[in-house]
Design an enzyme around this catalytic site. Structure first.
Site, PDB file in Angstrom:
ATOM      1  N   ALA A 116      18.003 -13.823 -20.519  1.00 57.99           N
ATOM      2  CA  ALA A 116      19.060 -12.822 -20.379  1.00 57.99           C
ATOM      3  C   ALA A 116      18.731 -11.934 -19.178  1.00 57.99           C
ATOM      4  CB  ALA A 116      19.139 -11.988 -21.648  1.00 57.99           C
ATOM      5  N   GLY A 123      16.255 -16.209 -23.315  1.00 58.64           N
ATOM      6  CA  GLY A 123      17.602 -16.773 -23.453  1.00 58.64           C
ATOM      7  C   GLY A 123      17.735 -18.119 -22.748  1.00 58.64           C
TER       8      GLY A 123
HETATM    9  N1  3HC Z   1      16.463 -10.451 -15.858  1.00 60.15           N
HETATM   10  C1  3HC Z   1      16.618  -9.713 -14.734  1.00 60.15           C
HETATM   11  N2  3HC Z   1      15.770  -9.761 -13.696  1.00 60.15           N
HETATM   12  C2  3HC Z   1      14.743 -10.605 -13.799  1.00 60.15           C
HETATM   13  C3  3HC Z   1      14.517 -11.403 -14.922  1.00 60.15           C
HETATM   14  C4  3HC Z   1      15.444 -11.305 -15.995  1.00 60.15           C
HETATM   15  N3  3HC Z   1      15.338 -12.040 -17.088  1.00 60.15           N
HETATM   16  N4  3HC Z   1      13.407 -12.133 -14.720  1.00 60.15           N
HETATM   17  C5  3HC Z   1      12.955 -11.806 -13.504  1.00 60.15           C
HETATM   18  N5  3HC Z   1      13.759 -10.878 -12.947  1.00 60.15           N
HETATM   19  C6  3HC Z   1      13.627 -10.281 -11.617  1.00 60.15           C
HETATM   20  C7  3HC Z   1      12.368  -9.455 -11.476  1.00 60.15           C
HETATM   21  O1  3HC Z   1      12.594  -8.127 -11.882  1.00 60.15           O
HETATM   22  C8  3HC Z   1      12.103  -9.556  -9.983  1.00 60.15           C
HETATM   23  O2  3HC Z   1      12.937  -8.633  -9.351  1.00 60.15           O
HETATM   24  P1  3HC Z   1      12.478  -7.889  -8.019  1.00 60.15           P
HETATM   25  O3  3HC Z   1      12.283  -8.976  -7.012  1.00 60.15           O
HETATM   26  O4  3HC Z   1      13.612  -6.971  -7.739  1.00 60.15           O
HETATM   27  O5  3HC Z   1      11.201  -7.183  -8.363  1.00 60.15           O
HETATM   28  C9  3HC Z   1      12.578 -10.956  -9.640  1.00 60.15           C
HETATM   29  O6  3HC Z   1      13.439 -11.341 -10.699  1.00 60.15           O
HETATM   30  C10 3HC Z   1      11.457 -11.974  -9.520  1.00 60.15           C
HETATM   31  O7  3HC Z   1      10.649 -11.878 -10.674  1.00 60.15           O
HETATM   32  P2  3HC Z   1       9.065 -12.014 -10.600  1.00 60.15           P
HETATM   33  O8  3HC Z   1       8.552 -11.154  -9.492  1.00 60.15           O
HETATM   34  O9  3HC Z   1       8.541 -11.776 -11.955  1.00 60.15           O
HETATM   35  O10 3HC Z   1       8.930 -13.539 -10.162  1.00 60.15           O
HETATM   36  P3  3HC Z   1       7.904 -14.641 -10.632  1.00 60.15           P
HETATM   37  O11 3HC Z   1       8.303 -15.862  -9.910  1.00 60.15           O
HETATM   38  O12 3HC Z   1       6.525 -14.123 -10.518  1.00 60.15           O
HETATM   39  O13 3HC Z   1       8.170 -14.849 -12.203  1.00 60.15           O
HETATM   40  C11 3HC Z   1       9.459 -15.221 -14.201  1.00 60.15           C
HETATM   41  C12 3HC Z   1       9.376 -15.413 -12.660  1.00 60.15           C
HETATM   42  C13 3HC Z   1       8.343 -16.006 -14.870  1.00 60.15           C
HETATM   43  C14 3HC Z   1      10.823 -15.714 -14.644  1.00 60.15           C
HETATM   44  C15 3HC Z   1       9.283 -13.734 -14.534  1.00 60.15           C
HETATM   45  O14 3HC Z   1      10.152 -12.975 -13.718  1.00 60.15           O
HETATM   46  C16 3HC Z   1       9.561 -13.372 -15.946  1.00 60.15           C
HETATM   47  O15 3HC Z   1       8.708 -13.488 -16.788  1.00 60.15           O
HETATM   48  N6  3HC Z   1      10.800 -12.891 -16.231  1.00 60.15           N
HETATM   49  C17 3HC Z   1      11.160 -12.408 -17.515  1.00 60.15           C
HETATM   50  C18 3HC Z   1      11.412 -13.527 -18.480  1.00 60.15           C
HETATM   51  C19 3HC Z   1      11.841 -12.967 -19.802  1.00 60.15           C
HETATM   52  O16 3HC Z   1      11.189 -12.129 -20.379  1.00 60.15           O
HETATM   53  N7  3HC Z   1      12.988 -13.443 -20.304  1.00 60.15           N
HETATM   54  C20 3HC Z   1      13.503 -12.967 -21.515  1.00 60.15           C
HETATM   55  C21 3HC Z   1      14.587 -11.992 -21.236  1.00 60.15           C
HETATM   56  S1  3HC Z   1      15.185 -11.239 -22.714  1.00 60.15           S
HETATM   57  C22 3HC Z   1      16.206 -12.412 -23.400  1.00 60.15           C
HETATM   58  O17 3HC Z   1      16.335 -13.485 -22.891  1.00 60.15           O
HETATM   59  C23 3HC Z   1      16.919 -11.984 -24.645  1.00 60.15           C
HETATM   60  C24 3HC Z   1      17.539 -13.107 -25.358  1.00 60.15           C
HETATM   61  O18 3HC Z   1      16.673 -13.616 -26.339  1.00 60.15           O
HETATM   62  C25 3HC Z   1      18.786 -12.688 -26.055  1.00 60.15           C
END
Ligand code: 3HC
Ligand code: NAI
Length: 730
Positions: free
Chosen positions: A81, A120
């Site tokens: 998400a 998500g």
């Molecule tokens: N939503 C919005 N922005 C996100 C994002 C997300 N899910 N995941 C990453 N980003 C953004 C980061 O904030 C960053 O932004 P910036 O360049 O402005 O700082 C950019 O994307 C790149 O992220 P990283 O620097 O972390 O890049 P990496 O390549 O090192 O890592 C990743 C990529 C492994 C995908 C890591 O970003 C990550 O762990 N993201 C979060 C994943 C996560 O927790 N997903 C669950 C979301 S909650 C959900 O899905 C709810 C659902 O169950 C209903």
């Protein structure tokens, strides 16, 4: 690779429709290919969700299309998400019905997973009928680390697919798994080293028209082992123990329990309810703030105008580490694991051999964990400082003694080739004073690691008055290469982390003088969420370390007239009580080196005598006072650090405290916590305690805190405006 494959198979681009944030094309005649397009991680924003629904409808309505493949642009399936949307009013179609509709599709849907399938993103894949993953993919449900649970069916579908034990572990920890592990768990059906989309299309073609009955996870029964009750009981105890007060892991267990005991639809209701509570919680806000803060710190700046986007790091291939004690060994391991060549220098042959043995062991254990060969051949050991003549960068980690360090810096400046960066791992000494020993002070920067250096994620990169922006950029880059999160901070005694720790520790000692016990103080701090209270921590790291520093600063022998000083730590050291290593400290242990802290009656009577001698009258101290005195004093120093421009924003401080000082992540960090408590309340309490203890200057509210309160307590992201513009009226 989606693009490559499409051109390879001659996709039906004339029929292609550029959906907003998702692309539709037809491949191999009968497969509808939907590509998520939302850089950088193809997060499921409102627009992406809407396009996915529209394109899925289109695939279902086209009679020629017999099956569907969903993939993500740029080799990334989906990062979940869109976390940025969580803090605004949610718009667009919700995820749950979207995934349910996908699963209900009469045509088979295959997820082609590359890069990441997280949160998500993985839940979307679980709604598909088949999952094909590239071997380098990472999959997981990390919602718990954001204070949430997998609220798009993840808590209900995952246990049905991989069983309760694995689902409980993955959902409560948020751990990412490799494609190989995912295959083993049954989370994916097929792993490829080659073109994932090609493999997914092949699968899609082969399953077209086949029954999907057994492929809809929501219709499967959740496998329930006979010992399921015990499993949940054990999981609940484990998360309560390790969560340190975080509520999301507990809700995750409850949601998986619902999957194990209820029909799918009712389980989904439970998931929704639990998610609703978490979603609006302060903990979720704190954790999501930390997520963005950890990324924001890479966009560093200094008060003199140097910035991340205008400073280029210099390439570094060969690094020297000077001093192979506790820290030097860990730093050597971290550098070698990052693929750098290391020259490791120690003065004494015996110490060098011992370091070599320990470093090799650490590398071998690390290699086993990572499944890669140990980088033993990356390191050359030497007793001669001359061995560093051709390195690009030096990290000094000798004793914390200014005289010793100055000598080393003078030597390095003479021996190293011109342009070599000279970094120091000092935990608080003056960077400018060290830089002044060298021919090129602009090459000197602090690189403050945390123990154990090959494990801890945090680096404080400390720029001095004359450090060049290139030196800072290079330190930040090396940190990233070592997989650390680096925070650039200014030079002052103790930098950010240790400077804030001082008033916190002082308060803990003063509380003992006023009537508290180590047990009481530690319990209050541990209930707050610290991994260890002040005194258990002090016993673990050794009381003698701080004692040496205080003696060097002549704090021990000085008379402290206007400013309160507690000699309790010194008195314990004089009695040989150094903590765990001597079996006695603030607690007692069954033997020297023992780890289980037990209250020590000797210490209690020692405290009583001490109080009687020095005129302290013991009073009842409660947990609230412990927290207010220790934490608000620390926070007050944080405001001073912001005011002095040592940290460029509150996020810097909060990242340092969460990653380096075990501040509970679900409380965001000290500055975020201050905002949650309310700045007026913090100010009021500091004023109150300062009035009672006029001899404790660290309790005197800092002027920035007063200014923020006077400015109507702006939200944390606006504090920097007040700092930069003292006359600001927000
Ligand atoms: N939503 C919005 N922005 C996100 C994002 C997300 N899910 N995941 C990453 N980003 C953004 C980061 O904030 C960053 O932004 P910036 O360049 O402005 O700082 C950019 O994307 C790149 O992220 P990283 O620097 O972390 O890049 P990496 O390549 O090192 O890592 C990743 C990529 C492994 C995908 C890591 O970003 C990550 O762990 N993201 C979060 C994943 C996560 O927790 N997903 C669950 C979301 S909650 C959900 O899905 C709810 C659902 O169950 C209903
Ligand atoms: P340590 O005492 O374990 O190791 C220091 C090592 O340096 C010893 O092996 C010593 O023989 C060697 N040494 C001394 N002079 C030398 C010289 N001239 N040339 C080569 N080697 C020399 O100390 P530790 O704990 O590793 O600390 C090192 C530095 O790291 C200090 O500045 C300390 O403040 C800092 N630090 C320590 C942390 C900790 O938790 N121990 C955390 C963060 C920083």
């Amino acid at each position: 690779s989606a693009k490559k494959f499409r051109s390879a198979v001659g996709s039906d681009t004339s029929n292609g429709l550029f959906g907003n944030m998702a692309l539709y094309s037809r491949v191999s005649g009968s497969v509808g290919l939907i590509t998520l397009q939302n850089p950088p991680v193809n997060a499921l924003s409102a627009v992406v969700r809407q396009s996915l629904i529209d394109l899925m409808d289109r695939a279902l309505s086209e009679p020629e299309v017999k099956s569907v493949v969903i993939c993500g642009q740029n080799g990334k399936f989906c990062g979940g998400a869109d976390i940025k949307e969580f803090r605004s009013d949610m718009t667009g179609p919700p995820l749950v019905p979207m995934i349910d509709r996908l699963e209900l599709s009469s045509k088979p849907v295959v997820a082609a997973i590359e890069g990441v399938a997280l949160g998500g993103g993985l839940e979307l894949a679980l709604g598909c009928h088949y999952r094909v993953a590239h071997s380098k993919t990472r999959l997981g449900l990390p919602e718990v680390t954001l204070g949430l649970l997998p609220g798009a069916g993840g808590t209900q579908r995952l246990p049905r697919l991989v069983g309760i034990p694995a689902a409980l572990e993955l959902i409560t920890t948020g751990r990412h798994v490799t494609a190989a592990e995912a295959l083993q768990l049954g989370l994916v059906d097929f792993v490829t080293d080659h073109n994932t989309i090609e493999a997914a299309v092949k699968l899609a073609l082969s399953v077209a028209g086949k029954s999907l009955d057994s492929r809809r996870i929501s219709t499967c029964k959740c496998p329930r082992p006979p010992y399921a009750d015990a499993l949940f009981e054990e999981a609940m105890q484990r998360v309560r123990r390790s969560a340190r007060g975080a509520i999301a892991p507990v809700a995750c267990v409850q949601a998986v329990h619902a999957a194990a005991t209820l029909p799918f639809a009712r389980g989904m209701e439970q998931e929704k309810q639990l998610m609703a509570t978490l979603f609006t919680s302060g903990q979720a806000r704190a954790l999501q703030y930390q997520f963005f803060a950890q990324r924001a710190v890479s966009r560093w700046s200094t008060p003199s105008g140097a910035r991340w986007d205008t400073s280029k790091p210099r390439p570094v291939h060969k690094v020297a580490v000077i001093g192979l004690g506790t820290m030097g060994r860990g730093i050597t391991v971290a550098l070698a694991q990052a693929g750098l060549s290391v020259v490791a220098v120690e003065t004494h042959e015996k110490q060098l051999m011992e370091a070599k043995r320990v470093v090799s062991g650490m590398l071998e254990r690390g290699a086993k964990r990572l499944g890669a060969p140990p980088a033993l051949d990356k390191i050359n050991y030497s007793c001669e400082i001359q061995a560093v003549a051709d390195v690009d960068l030096v990290i000094e980690a000798v004793f914390e003694d200014m005289v010793v360090k100055k000598t080393v810096f003078r030597q390095l400046s003479a021996i190293c080739k011109p342009g070599t960066f000279l970094f120091t791992n000092t935990s608080g000494l003056d960077i400018d004073e060290l830089a002044a020993q060298t021919r090129n002070p602009e090459l000197v920067v602090g690189m403050h690691f945390f123990a154990p250096a090959h494990v801890m994620k945090l680096l404080e990169v400390v720029y001095g008055r004359r450090s060049s922006s290139q030196a800072v950029a290079t330190a930040m880059k090396i940190g990233k290469n070592m997989d650390k999160i680096s925070v650039a901070v200014g030079n002052c005694s103790g930098f950010v982390g240790n400077r804030m720790l001082r008033p916190y520790l002082d308060q803990a000692f003063f509380l003992l003088e006023e009537g508290a016990t180590p047990e009481l103080v530690d319990q209050a701090l541990e209930e707050f969420g610290f991994a260890m209270g002040v005194f258990r921590m002090s016993d673990l790291s050794g009381l003698d370390i701080g004692w040496k520093v205080r003696k060097a600063k002549e704090m021990v022998s000085k008379t402290h007239q206007d400013c309160r000083y507690s000699p309790l730590g010194d008195l314990l050291c004089e009695r040989g009580r150094f903590g765990q290593k001597t079996g006695r400290g603030w607690y007692q242990y069954d033997k020297p080196g023992g780890r289980v802290a037990k209250p020590d009656p000797w210490l209690h009577s020692f405290l009583e005598k001490y109080r009687a001698q020095r005129g302290f009258v013991a009073r009842r101290i409660d947990h609230q006072e412990v927290l207010e005195r220790c934490l608000y004093a620390l926070i007050n120093e944080g405001f001073r650090i912001l005011e002095d421009r040592i940290a460029s924003g509150p996020e810097d401080i909060d990242v340092i405290y969460v990653l380096g000082y075990s501040w509970p992540r679900h409380r965001g960090g000290p500055m975020f916590y201050a905002q949650m408590v309310g700045l007026s309340r913090i100010l009021e309490k500091l004023e109150y305690y300062h009035q009672l203890h006029l001899d404790i200057p660290s309790l005197q509210p800092c002027s920035l805190l007063r200014k923020l309160v006077a400015n109507g307590r702006p939200p944390i992201h606006k504090w920097v405006e007040v700092i930069k513009n003292p006359h600001s009226h927000l």
